[in-house]
Design an enzyme around this catalytic site. Structure first.
Site, PDB file in Angstrom:
ATOM      1  N   CYS B 102       0.829  -1.193   0.000  1.00 10.05           N
ATOM      2  CA  CYS B 102       0.000   0.000   0.000  1.00 10.05           C
ATOM      3  C   CYS B 102       0.871   1.254   0.000  1.00 10.05           C
ATOM      4  O   CYS B 102       1.477   1.577  -1.010  1.00 10.05           O
ATOM      5  CB  CYS B 102      -0.983  -0.030   1.172  1.00 10.05           C
ATOM      6  SG  CYS B 102      -2.270   1.214   1.025  1.00 10.05           S
ATOM      7  N   HIS B 228      -3.610  -5.397   0.988  1.00 12.93           N
ATOM      8  CA  HIS B 228      -2.924  -5.609   2.267  1.00 12.93           C
ATOM      9  C   HIS B 228      -2.846  -7.094   2.631  1.00 12.93           C
ATOM     10  O   HIS B 228      -3.810  -7.626   3.177  1.00 12.93           O
ATOM     11  CB  HIS B 228      -3.676  -4.884   3.380  1.00 12.93           C
ATOM     12  CG  HIS B 228      -3.482  -3.408   3.391  1.00 12.93           C
ATOM     13  ND1 HIS B 228      -2.443  -2.798   4.055  1.00 12.93           N
ATOM     14  CD2 HIS B 228      -4.182  -2.409   2.823  1.00 12.93           C
ATOM     15  CE1 HIS B 228      -2.514  -1.491   3.904  1.00 12.93           C
ATOM     16  NE2 HIS B 228      -3.567  -1.214   3.147  1.00 12.93           N
ATOM     17  N   GLU B 230      -1.194  -8.385   5.077  1.00 12.11           N
ATOM     18  CA  GLU B 230      -1.150  -8.557   6.535  1.00 12.11           C
ATOM     19  C   GLU B 230      -2.540  -8.479   7.158  1.00 12.11           C
ATOM     20  O   GLU B 230      -2.701  -8.757   8.340  1.00 12.11           O
ATOM     21  CB  GLU B 230      -0.201  -7.517   7.156  1.00 12.11           C
ATOM     22  CG  GLU B 230      -0.778  -6.134   7.399  1.00 12.11           C
ATOM     23  CD  GLU B 230      -0.929  -5.287   6.140  1.00 12.11           C
ATOM     24  OE1 GLU B 230      -0.680  -5.809   5.037  1.00 12.11           O
ATOM     25  OE2 GLU B 230      -1.329  -4.112   6.264  1.00 12.11           O
TER      26      GLU B 230
END
Lengths: 807, 265, 159
Positions: B102, B228, B230
């Site tokens: 990002c 993302h 994560e």
């Protein structure tokens, strides 16, 4: 007013003639300088300085004004009120103590770790109570009316700092907000200085988005409520939840510890009155400085604070909010005492008077109490984040606040006078019950599908996707139940669930929590007492639907009313507070924190003073012991049974159906707390055992709206039989059964394989099967006569619901 | 195994943090769960030369709003990375995994790391979404099976991950550059509809050229992605986990695991 | 020793790149009482005061303030402004309001080894093509682009 006084007021010297001013002159001085004293208060101040045989300085008066302000003292809630209801009159010595605080004491919940004392309420959390949750919601109404984006930013920044200053500091893991605004597309006669509702809403959303996203805190669990009554005074509730280690709840001040400021520097930008010249709005709009937020500064402070907390480098911390250092240091000094050297503060502006430094409300600042031996380490931690710290003084055991600037004395006041000197005046409150117009049901004018479409596309019901997606609601990777739910991630969730892994660093602890809100100003116009009950009920239903452990729920209150000097306004406030007390005791859910914002009134285009509708927001928070058991509102499959929790009554008063059909008045629904409590406990247990496939709260629009939302979110259909609905007393109108807004009701979906266990689990509570989910995406309703009353595909209803608030 | 012959059981992961970085902790938690040794390292430590990038096995620039995204997203941090992390080029040349997520992707692009160009000058940019606003939503992504990247081993062709950004629209200097990226097999992921087709908004959340969601260098060890990973390391982060109607593999974790496994050899 | 001076750098998106922000600004202006707005181009104007050489200013613009793939910059003293006709509205925060972007740029410049600037302020410049008269444009802008409580602004006709 003499010229001499004017020049001394601007300086930091003693105001030479203060002690000889007449009451009228004193009041003029107070109004001009935005001190907001009433006559009794400023005379008390004068008497104090007369007894000291010296005149005060501007800084001293500012200090007293801040310390005695409504904002710091909640004077309305804490001074005596003579309350008249009908023919009865009672004296309430301390409204807060006798309602909300009393209820919390009586519920005796050992998991409440800190209530009403700290910057936020704190409850126990996590496996073996290793952690704690700090929760605070407050308002920022006035600044948001003038500059919505900046107001929302600084409001959010403030409440985040409150959570950072809860205990020794909590890591923010959820940001939440509720906006009450006027309908954006409606033409309302506004005074020229007022901003349009559309602009206000856009600004508020942009402010929360830009600040919250930059802070890296997920923003979810919000609400929007539209009513014409908020055109001049929008209400902006901002909240934050943080996680802290259980052993970091206690803070203390020790003499000898240093007073350390950190974060943004001090400037003129935060002076109340900074906007004096520019505010040509009506009334006292200039009384609050308008600023915009600097999230990066706050973020730097946050990172440093959390590191310093874990290294145990300080003993106490507080937010620098309204009143600036004056409030923060006085509050921390409590009864001990403090000595401040203002020349140590670093300034952004070179032309500041010392007293201005003392009261400036520059944003993104916090004040710490640091033992001298830790100062070096403390400084290092902050420097690593790019934050300059300033040692501005020390705590001393003098019982006084002493402030100087380069050797010049600015403030020398006894804390005893500051803390106890505020004179209390008795206030008068009157409540005249609104005459019940009886429960009325309109003659049905429109076909059912049209009624349903109107309800679903109503501003207070329709999709909030436009708002929700602008907020990063998944940062920190812990939003396990999201605000938008269902097959296409676009259905109206009742609440979100947060698994705060980024705060605990422990991915093996599956403890989560959820937050909900209850708000119902429409019912408050009819009866504020019952409104409080409805708010409490809704706040609990929301979190219950995602699987909250309801026995561990806690409440926060936020009161937004008009001018409390008006006995009618105060009467309505008192009645709402009594409702809070009874609802808290009834549900056995304690309040842990609260705020009030009064004087929400302005002059309209015709010069008439308009007050906001008395608005109570009850926010709820509860843990979910295992996030794997959380649930959502979307229908999960065909062939599952649909159960309704709670009986349905003829509760059309204040309902959306009545509003849309032009019927005013009616009875406000009452919460049957005995039944509700039993039912909620049963639902909580059933969800925690994994027996419920989906759960959705019945609110605005009643049963049919909730059922349709469940169906279109899950992309299935449903068939229900009106005859099977448990009723308080016989109801013969299908419209009442479909649209009544009886509180405490929830729809549940149960899979066949869980049905036996489910029935056993909810035994003894009012949970009745009313139909089933079906594969065909239609809603089919069997009327009381056994015939098909309604059979419609769900898609057009979803389309109606998806109208957006703005684009 | 890394080209420079380094094989480690618990790779050291450097997660860069700068003022305004948000996603470092959850990224670190994910690497910890994978048995790696993540460290969140402040940019100032590079400036003060208290840390050496080459002491680490994996380099991650996580998501967030570095320097408040002032000027434009990732711009200030990109300038600082160019200035203070001189070893980055070497690190990449040695074949060690680099991930920009990002804001990290924005930084890699604006620092001229991605798309790869011999001159190491910035050759593309990420600009304001076509919708004009920040958006957080889950997207369907198609992984380019031709991409040589080490990050996508064992993943299906179609995956889902969340995006959350206001400036994610990839723009290139010229149509020719797009052809180069295709030929170099540098396009790692594209935004697609739920049936796997290239589709406009909302499937493509930002209006990115050719629906590009992620790029790698031609060697495939440096990955920049808007989504993302994560935020999808456990099944219950998926928006549909309560429905059980989704592929039950935490794709985000799988991407990070590939980086860790690669270092383990 | 270089004398302290105020340098103005304007950064604008190259015309070949669609600008979502300008598009939404145009539609907001239209719905705020300026229906004849045809096109809006938004640019950023950086005012930086301090002891800087021309090399400093060019490096600052190139390396920090401007994304050269999609944007152009010009140092205002060097070139006269033209390409009208349009209304130019310049909006910046009042000096009494903290400007977070300017604050961040200031610290970033120091971190990047530039001389510390005395003062930085960022303005938004809107170039609006419209048949509307000045009062109409000004009123529409006050409704959606700026707030006189916190902003200073100027409206000028450019041809």
């Amino acid at each position: 007013m003499t010229e001499k006084i004017e020049s001394e007021i601007k300086s930091s010297r003693e105001i030479a003639d203060f002690n000889s001013l007449t009451p009228k002159e004193l009041m003029n001085l107070s109004v001009q300088n935005l001190w907001s004293f009433n006559e009794k208060e400023i005379l008390t101040v004068q008497a104090h300085f007369r007894s000291l045989k010296r005149n005060p300085t501007r800084a001293e008066i500012e200090t007293i004004a801040q310390s005695w302000s409504e904002h710091c003292r909640h004077k309305t809630f804490k001074s005596p009120i003579r309350y008249q209801e009908g023919s009865k009159t009672v004296l309430i010595k301390n409204l807060f103590e006798e309602t909300i605080a009393r209820a919390t004491r009586q519920t005796k919940k050992p998991w409440c770790l800190s209530v009403f004392k700290d910057n936020a309420g704190i409850v126990s959390f996590g496996n073996k109570g290793k952690w704690a949750l700090a929760f605070k919601v407050e308002t920022h109404n006035h600044p948001c009316a003038i500059e919505p984006k900046g107001g929302a930013e600084t409001g959010l920044g403030g409440v985040i700092r409150d959570v950072l200053a809860a205990g020794l500091g909590a890591k923010p893991v959820l940001s939440t907000n509720v906006f009450c605004v006027a309908p954006p597309n409606k033409k309302l006669p506004l005074p020229t200085s007022a901003l349009s509702p559309e602009r206000i809403l856009r600004g508020l959303v942009a402010g929360v988005r830009d600040y919250g996203n930059r802070m890296g805190i997920p923003t979810a669990a919000g609400g929007l409520y539209f009513d014409d009554g908020y055109a001049l005074n929008p209400l902006v509730f901002v909240g934050c939840v943080g996680v802290l280690p259980a052993q970091a709840v206690k803070k203390e001040i020790r003499p000898g510890d240093l007073i350390v400021a950190a974060g943004g520097l001090t400037g003129k930008d935060g002076l109340h009155g900074a906007t004096f010249s520019s505010a040509n709005l009506n009334g006292d709009d200039h009384s609050t400085a308008v600023q915009i937020g600097h999230p990066l500064n706050e973020k730097r402070v946050m990172e440093a604070l959390l590191k310093a907390r874990d290294q145990k480098l300080y003993r106490s911390v507080t937010d620098c909010g309204a009143g600036g250092f004056s409030s923060a240091v006085t509050e921390m000094a409590d009864i001990i005492g403090a000595r401040v050297f203002l020349e140590k503060e670093i300034l952004k502006a070179s032309d500041m008077e010392p007293w201005e430094i003392w009261v400036s409300e520059s944003q993104e600042r916090m004040v710490f109490s640091v033992p001298p031996s830790n100062l070096k380490a403390f400084e290092k931690v902050f420097a690593d984040e790019g934050v300059k710290i300033r040692v501005i003084g020390e705590f001393v055991k003098t019982g006084r606040i002493e402030v100087s600037w380069n050797g010049q004395n600015l403030v020398n006041l006894s804390l005893k006078f500051l803390n106890n000197g505020l004179p209390v005046g008795e206030k008068k409150a009157v409540y005249n019950p609104v005459k019940a117009s009886g429960s009325r049901v309109p003659h049905q004018s429109k076909p059912l599908p049209e009624q349903l479409k109107e309800i679903l596309s109503h501003l207070n019901v329709c999709s909030r996707e436009w708002v929700i997606r602008q907020y990063d609601h998944e940062v920190q990777g812990g939003t396990v139940i999201k605000p938008l739910q269902g097959a296409r991630h676009d259905g109206p969730g009742d609440a979100c669930v947060i698994w705060p892994q980024a705060a605990t660093g422990d991915t093996s602890d599956l403890s989560g929590f959820t937050v909900g809100h209850g708000l119902n100003p429409a019912s408050g116009k009819l009866d504020p007492y019952l409104m409080a009950w409805l708010c409490a009920d809704e706040a609990l239903r929301n979190i219950l639907c995602v699987g909250a452990d309801i026995s561990r729920a806690a409440f926060l209150d936020n009161f937004c009313w008009g001018n409390p000097e008006n006995p009618q306004v105060l009467g309505s406030l008192v009645r709402a507070a009594l409702g809070c007390r009874d609802a808290s005791l009834g549900f056995q859910v304690p309040f842990i924190s609260g705020k009030d914002s009064l004087y929400n009134e302005s002059k309209d285009a015709f010069g008439k003073t308009i007050s906001v509708p008395g608005t109570l927001l009850i926010s709820s928070i509860a843990p979910i012991p295992n996030i794997e058991k959380a649930t959502t509102m979307d229908m999960k499959g065909p062939g599952n049974s649909l159960y309704i929790v709670g009986q349905t009554g003829e509760d059309m008063g204040g309902s959306l159906y009545n509003e849309l059909n032009g019927v005013a008045g009616g009875n406000v629904p009452r919460v049957d707390v005995r039944c509700a409590k039993r039912n909620f406990a049963a639902v909580s247990k059933a969800i925690s055992k994994g027996l419920v496939a989906s759960a959705h709260d019945l609110s605005e629009g009643g049963l049919l709206a909730a059922l349709t939302e469940m169906a279109f979110s899950g992309e299935f259909g449903a068939m229900i039989d009106l005859d099977a609905i448990p009723k308080q007393k016989p109801i013969y109108s299908a419209d009442v059964l479909l649209f009544s807004e009886t509180p405490s009701r929830i729809l549940l979906e149960v899979k066949p394989e869980n049905e036996a266990a489910f029935i056993k689990c909810v035994k003894g509570s009012c949970v009745k099967k009313i139909g089933a989910s079906i594969a065909n995406p239609i809603i089919k309703i069997i009327g009381l006569d056994g015939l098909v009353l309604f059979e419609e595909p769900v898609a057009p209803f979803k389309a109606a619901w998806q109208r957006t608030v703005l684009s | 195994m890394a080209e420079d012959g380094l094989v480690v059981k618990a790779p050291k992961v450097l997660i860069l943090s700068a003022p305004g970085t948000n996603c470092a902790v959850e990224t670190s938690n994910a690497f910890s769960d994978l048995g790696a040794r993540p460290e969140i390292v402040g940019l100032h430590l590079f400036k003060e030369k208290r840390v050496r990038l080459l002491d680490y096995d994996i380099f991650v620039i996580p998501g967030g709003f570095s320097y408040g995204d002032e000027i434009s997203a990732g711009k200030i941090l990109a300038a600082q990375v160019k200035l203070h992390i001189g070893d980055l080029k070497n690190f990449i040349r040695m074949g060690r995994p680099v991930i920009g997520i990002c804001n990290g992707f924005q930084v890699l692009v604006k620092a001229g790391v991605l798309p790869f160009s011999p001159s190491c000058e910035q050759s593309a940019s990420l600009i304001t979404n076509d919708s004009g606003r920040f958006e957080n939503r889950w997207v369907h992504l198609r992984i380019n099976t031709q991409n040589p990247s080490l990050f996508f081993r064992g993943l299906p062709e179609m995956i889902e991950l969340p995006v959350a950004h206001g400036e994610g629209k990839l723009v290139l200097r010229s149509p020719k550059q797009l052809e180069d990226l295709k030929r170099n097999r540098s396009i790692a992921m594209q935004y697609v509809s739920d049936d796997g087709k290239i589709a406009p908004y909302p499937a493509n959340p930002n209006g990115s050229v050719f629906n590009i969601a992620a790029l790698t260098n031609p060697e495939g060890n440096c990955l920049g992605m808007m989504p993302h990973p994560e935020r999808y390391t456990k099944n219950y982060q998926h928006p549909n986990w309560t429905r059980q109607t989704f592929q039950k593999q935490a794709f985000g974790l799988a991407i990070l695991k590939n980086a860790v496994d690669y270092c383990r050899g | 020793m270089i004398a302290a001076a105020t340098h103005k750098i304007e950064v604008s998106l190259k015309s070949e790149y669609g600008d979502a922000e300008s598009l939404s600004t145009a539609s907001l202006l239209k719905s705020s009482g300026a229906p004849s707005v045809v096109r809006v181009r938004r640019s950023r104007l950086y005012e930086i005061r301090g002891n800087f050489t021309v090399t400093h200013i060019n490096r600052l613009s190139r390396d920090l303030l401007c994304d050269q793939i999609i944007e152009d910059f010009r140092v205002l003293s060097q070139m006269p402004s033209s390409q009208g006709p349009f209304w130019k509205i310049e909006v910046k925060l009042k000096p009494t309001v903290l400007d977070p972007e300017a604050d961040t740029i200031k610290s970033a410049m120091i971190e990047m080894g530039f001389p510390a600037p005395d003062f930085v302020r960022v303005s938004s410049v809107y170039k609006i093509e419209s048949k509307c008269g000045k009062p109409q444009i000004e009123a529409a802008a006050a409704k959606c682009l700026l707030n006189p409580i916190i902003h200073l602004y100027s409206v000028t006709a450019c041809s």
